[in-house]
Design a protein around this motif. Structure first.
Motif, short mmCIF file in Angstrom:
data_model
loop_
_atom_site.label_atom_id
_atom_site.label_comp_id
_atom_site.label_asym_id
_atom_site.label_seq_id
_atom_site.Cartn_x
_atom_site.Cartn_y
_atom_site.Cartn_z
N LEU B 184 43.45 29.40 33.87
CA LEU B 184 43.69 30.35 32.80
C LEU B 184 45.17 30.76 32.81
CD1 LEU B 184 42.28 32.05 30.61
CD2 LEU B 184 41.90 33.80 32.31
N ILE B 185 45.82 30.61 31.68
CA ILE B 185 47.23 30.99 31.57
C ILE B 185 47.32 32.21 30.67
CG2 ILE B 185 49.47 30.24 30.73
CD1 ILE B 185 48.70 27.42 31.42
N VAL B 186 47.83 33.30 31.19
CA VAL B 186 47.81 34.55 30.43
C VAL B 186 49.20 35.14 30.31
CG1 VAL B 186 46.72 36.80 30.27
CG2 VAL B 186 45.57 35.00 31.51
N ASP B 187 49.62 35.40 29.09
CA ASP B 187 50.88 36.11 28.90
C ASP B 187 50.54 37.58 28.76
OD1 ASP B 187 53.49 36.68 28.58
OD2 ASP B 187 53.83 35.45 26.82
N GLU B 188 51.57 38.39 28.73
CA GLU B 188 51.40 39.83 28.66
C GLU B 188 50.52 40.24 27.48
OE1 GLU B 188 52.60 42.99 30.68
OE2 GLU B 188 54.49 42.07 30.18
N VAL B 189 49.22 40.05 27.58
CA VAL B 189 48.38 40.45 26.46
C VAL B 189 47.73 41.80 26.74
CG1 VAL B 189 47.84 38.24 25.49
CG2 VAL B 189 46.57 39.05 27.46
N LEU B 190 47.86 42.24 27.99
CA LEU B 190 47.18 43.48 28.35
C LEU B 190 47.98 44.70 27.94
CD1 LEU B 190 45.96 42.31 31.78
CD2 LEU B 190 44.71 42.45 29.67
N ALA B 191 49.20 44.45 27.46
CA ALA B 191 50.03 45.59 27.06
C ALA B 191 49.46 46.25 25.82
CB ALA B 191 51.45 45.11 26.80
N VAL B 192 48.57 45.55 25.14
CA VAL B 192 47.97 46.12 23.94
C VAL B 192 46.57 46.64 24.24
CG1 VAL B 192 49.27 44.87 22.21
CG2 VAL B 192 47.37 43.76 23.34
N VAL B 208 37.19 36.52 37.03
CA VAL B 208 37.54 35.13 36.82
C VAL B 208 38.17 34.57 38.09
CG1 VAL B 208 39.17 33.63 35.63
CG2 VAL B 208 37.80 35.22 34.33
N ALA B 209 39.09 35.35 38.62
CA ALA B 209 39.75 34.92 39.84
C ALA B 209 38.74 34.82 40.97
CB ALA B 209 40.86 35.89 40.20
N GLY B 210 37.81 35.78 41.01
CA GLY B 210 36.79 35.77 42.05
C GLY B 210 35.91 34.54 42.00
N GLU B 211 35.74 33.99 40.80
CA GLU B 211 34.91 32.80 40.66
C GLU B 211 35.65 31.54 41.05
OE1 GLU B 211 33.52 32.81 36.57
OE2 GLU B 211 32.97 34.90 36.82
N GLY B 212 36.84 31.71 41.64
CA GLY B 212 37.56 30.55 42.13
C GLY B 212 38.36 29.86 41.06
N ARG B 213 38.68 30.56 39.98
CA ARG B 213 39.47 29.92 38.95
C ARG B 213 40.95 30.19 39.21
NH1 ARG B 213 36.60 31.71 33.88
NH2 ARG B 213 34.60 31.44 34.89
N THR B 214 41.74 29.28 38.77
CA THR B 214 43.18 29.42 38.93
C THR B 214 43.72 30.23 37.75
OG1 THR B 214 43.02 27.19 39.76
CG2 THR B 214 45.23 28.08 39.42
N VAL B 215 44.55 31.20 38.06
CA VAL B 215 45.09 32.01 36.99
C VAL B 215 46.61 32.09 37.12
CG1 VAL B 215 45.09 34.27 35.87
CG2 VAL B 215 43.00 33.43 36.93
N LEU B 216 47.31 31.88 36.04
CA LEU B 216 48.75 32.15 36.00
C LEU B 216 48.95 33.32 35.05
CD1 LEU B 216 50.28 28.57 35.66
CD2 LEU B 216 50.13 29.98 37.69
N LEU B 217 49.54 34.38 35.55
CA LEU B 217 49.59 35.61 34.77
C LEU B 217 51.03 36.12 34.67
CD1 LEU B 217 48.21 38.33 33.71
CD2 LEU B 217 48.14 38.99 36.10
N VAL B 218 51.50 36.27 33.44
CA VAL B 218 52.81 36.88 33.25
C VAL B 218 52.60 38.35 32.94
CG1 VAL B 218 54.70 37.12 31.60
CG2 VAL B 218 54.11 34.89 32.48
N SER B 219 53.30 39.22 33.65
CA SER B 219 53.14 40.63 33.33
C SER B 219 54.35 41.43 33.77
CB SER B 219 51.90 41.18 34.00
OG SER B 219 51.70 42.52 33.64
N HIS B 220 54.58 42.52 33.06
CA HIS B 220 55.59 43.48 33.50
C HIS B 220 54.93 44.58 34.29
CE1 HIS B 220 58.37 42.14 30.05
NE2 HIS B 220 58.72 41.59 31.18
N ASN B 221 53.62 44.55 34.30
CA ASN B 221 52.87 45.59 34.97
C ASN B 221 52.72 45.21 36.44
OD1 ASN B 221 50.93 47.26 35.98
ND2 ASN B 221 49.64 47.18 34.16
N MET B 222 53.59 45.80 37.29
CA MET B 222 53.62 45.40 38.69
C MET B 222 52.31 45.75 39.40
SD MET B 222 56.34 43.85 39.09
CE MET B 222 57.21 43.46 37.60
N GLU B 223 51.67 46.82 38.91
CA GLU B 223 50.39 47.16 39.54
C GLU B 223 49.35 46.07 39.29
OE1 GLU B 223 49.70 51.84 39.43
OE2 GLU B 223 50.89 50.97 37.81
N ALA B 224 49.35 45.53 38.07
CA ALA B 224 48.41 44.45 37.76
C ALA B 224 48.73 43.25 38.65
CB ALA B 224 48.50 44.06 36.29
N ILE B 225 50.01 42.95 38.80
CA ILE B 225 50.40 41.81 39.63
C ILE B 225 49.94 42.03 41.07
CG2 ILE B 225 52.38 40.56 40.59
CD1 ILE B 225 52.34 39.91 37.74
#
Lengths: 277, 419
Positions: B184-192, B208-225
């Motif tokens: 899963l490739i996610v850009d900053e969509v959580l800002a909305v 999703v991550a717990g199910e063993g899926r690979t995630v690439l996440l771009v975020s400015h939200n350091m807490e989310a990271i």
């Protein structure tokens, strides 16, 4: 647990000729279906007359042309009632011109999807061309009604109708593919295409029969695939016009070649088209 | 099972930037430009790009991601994060290098891609699903779940143009979240979206991550990271600057941001958002008596003086706001002329705007300031990390005791017993 084999994607810079990956387009056929459906359904929402507009537009044009060219200018019509003659030409032409103009600007108008998600880009112009086909089927109803009214029922030639419809839509798609990526870079293309289409209608036997063209120049005239389409369309439904012959094969060959080149040009430029949007 | 989910090698993306077009002088100049420009355009496209016309949005990026890892991608705006994601999700081609991806890729660069305003929620779910590569049968199977997750069951047969922006975003995210790709490739969509839904999305991504899926996440939200990712990549100037455990990378990144903000680096940067009718030129801190401060003190008065200039004329109807962000880049306080009803009716071509906080409610630490200005409703300037705000220990509650571990904000309060 048995897991399906992993799908592997290789991303490389592409150069020169590359495959059209038509198989991938086929895999996305459902998207094609949804895009056509969106185009058709979304367009006529919140309109009192809704899809009736598809039928009304060529019908009104036909009435105007019948008065101007049929009544006032007395343009011959191969012995057919002028309105019937004209509408039978106008139908494939309208489908063609809408399909060309929409598919050539399809990338631009769908840029919000294209810049956010990957799918084979070929799906976009193909879907707009298909939407034109659907409009065409609607307007065909009027033509059938007119044929009944004038007592001109089609003969066995009607089986050739799909050939001409297909040829028209392929011609439109071929031109659309050639222009779609160019239209992203130069937004002028949209304007230019609409104007050229208006001019081109008079290079096609829509308001007059091709029998009006001098015999010596007829071959040149019939190099225009749409001239062949419209004459053939009339022949297959109304019995007057041009029966299938060398001109049809030549047109088919030309269009297929153009389609092949257009598709390659499209695939070649699609890879960087997003950067220009 | 393969030991690699995503492999990126020497990836680069080159963009060609045009030299600024010459501004036309008068009608004759405009005409001349109209005639000449198509030719210069053609000439430019035909010959090889000169080195000064080329910028590398991404350059020499190499990394590998094993299956099941959740990787955060951080960096400033314009550092190349989004370009990197666009290459990984095949939206645009790289100029050099290679990427191999093992598994089905789902990408969420924007929610609600392909939504048609005239179509109903139900119709858009199918359309959006198809855009992202789902088969009709798959969407059928998950339809109920998607609608329930988005909390729009009541409006599912209403055209989406009547949706609130929150509903729109929820539905869009919900479709994407149910795509169930291996990667899963996610850009900053959580800002909305509203905070409640953001939490829900983070939870969904966590699962999703717990199910063993690979995630690439771009975020400015350091807490989310920090909360979601084991590993983070810091992209700077198109290159991979630091790659490591997310705590380390986030710390290095925020430290660098603080240092640069302290030097006024971003205030000096000319290329920034807004139409420029008003530009911020500096920030200084003062105490209650107007004396300059190195560090503000907790519980003491603080004045933030922001100097600005306009394009030489008076500007009207100006609202100004600044965000105070904590060390995790989270916005915690908004100081806004509109909130206090003090929008500036007219501002001279240059001067200082002073924002006074009578009692600073921030615990000791380092903070960052974002500056924003709007002139007549149009964004005129925006400077992220314009300045660093150091808050020194102070006696907020007047008890003479040092504050420790007191949360993000201090709040006046008192206690009593009612027996």
């Amino acid at each position: 647990m048995v897991s399906a084999p992993l799908q592997v994607t290789h991303i490389r810079p592409r150069q020169g000729w590359s495959s059209l990956s038509l198989r991938e387009v086929w895999e996305f056929r459902e998207l094609l279906y949804f895009l056509v459906w969106r185009e058709v359904k979304g367009r006529y929402r919140q309109m009192a007359l809704g899809p009736l507009w598809i039928v009304l537009k060529p019908f009104i044009t036909m009435v105007v042309m019948s008065v101007v060219f049929g009544r006032l200018a007395k343009v011959p019509s191969d012995g057919l009632p002028y309105p019937l003659f004209n509408y039978a030409g106008l139908l494939p032409w309208t489908m063609f011109s809408i399909a060309v103009s929409k598919s050539s600007t399809s990338l631009v108008s769908n840029m919000s999807i294209i810049s956010k998600v990957y799918f084979p880009r070929l799906v976009v112009p193909i879907s707009t061309a298909c939407a034109g086909l659907l409009d065409f089927c609607m307007s065909l109803i009027i033509l059938v009604a007119m044929m009944v009214y004038y007592g001109h029922l089609p003969g066995w030639q009607a089986v050739f109708l799909p050939v001409y419809v297909l040829l028209a839509i392929l011609t439109a798609l071929a031109l659309g593919l050639c222009l779609a990526t160019v239209a992203v870079r130069y937004r002028d293309v949209g304007f230019a295409v609409d104007h050229l289409l208006q001019v081109a209608m008079y290079a096609t036997p829509v308001v007059y029969p091709s029998s009006l063209v001098p015999e010596t120049w007829r071959w040149l005239y019939l190099l225009n695939p749409m001239a062949v389409v419209i004459e053939g369309f009339r022949w297959s439904l109304l019995g007057k016009g041009l029966p299938p012959g060398p001109s049809l094969y030549l047109a088919l060959g030309l269009v297929l070649l153009l389609l092949f080149l257009g598709a390659h040009h499209f695939v070649r430029s699609e890879r960087t088209v997003v950067d220009l949007l | 099972m393969n030991g690699i989910a995503v492999k990126v090698e020497g990836l680069g993306k080159r963009y060609r930037i045009g030299a600024a077009p010459q501004k036309a002088r008068g009608v004759a100049g405009a005409l001349k430009n109209a005639v000449v420009s198509p030719f210069t355009y053609l000439r430019r496209s035909l010959r090889e790009a000169a080195p000064d016309e080329v910028i590398w949005a991404v350059k020499d990026v190499t990394f590998e991601v094993p299956p099941g890892q959740v990787v955060g991608i951080i960096g400033r705006n314009g550092a190349g994060k989004t370009t990197l994601l666009k290459i990984l999700s095949r939206i645009t081609d790289p100029s050099e290098g290679r990427v191999d991806i093992y598994g089905r890729v789902g990408c969420l660069l924007a929610v609600g891609t392909g939504f048609h305003p005239e179509l109903t929620g139900r119709e858009n779910v199918y359309l959006n699903g198809a855009v992202m590569g789902m088969k009709k049968a798959e969407i059928n199977a998950r339809f109920e779940e998607i609608v329930e997750f988005a909390e729009v069951a009541k409006f599912i047969d209403t055209p989406v143009k009547y949706y609130s922006s929150g509903m729109f975003v929820r539905l869009g995210f919900s479709v994407a979240a149910h795509l169930e790709p291996e990667i899963l490739i996610v850009d900053e969509v959580l800002a909305v979206g509203d905070v409640g839904f953001q939490k829900k999305c983070l939870g969904k991504m966590g699962s999703v991550a717990g199910e063993g899926r690979t995630v690439l996440l771009v975020s400015h939200n350091m807490e989310a990271i920090l909360g979601l990712c084991q590993r983070a990549l810091w992209i700077d100037g198109g290159q991979l600057s630091v790659d490591g455990p997310s705590e380390e990378v986030v710390r290095a990144y925020t430290q660098a941001s603080m240092d640069l903000a302290g030097e006024g680096y971003f205030l000096a940067d000319e290329a920034r958002e807004g139409d420029g009718r008003l530009r911020f030129t500096g920030v200084s801190l003062r105490d209650g008596q107007g004396r300059p401060l190195e560090a503000a003190a907790c519980g003491e008065p603080l004045e933030i003086a922001i100097s600005y200039k306009t394009q030489g004329e008076e500007v009207r109807h100006v609202s100004v706001w600044l965000w105070i962000k904590n060390h995790l880049n989270r916005e915690i306080i908004c100081l806004y002329t509109r909130l206090t009803g003090e929008d500036f009716d007219r501002l001279p071509p240059g001067g200082q705007l002073v924002c006074r906080v009578p009692r600073l409610p921030l615990p000791p630490g380092t903070y960052l300031l974002d500056l924003n200005a709007r002139v007549a409703g149009v964004q005129a300037d925006r400077v992220r990390d314009a300045a660093r705000l150091e808050v020194a220990p102070g006696d907020f509650f007047g008890t003479g005791k040092a504050l420790d571990n007191v949360g993000d904000l201090l709040c006046d309060h008192g206690w009593r017993l009612e027996a």
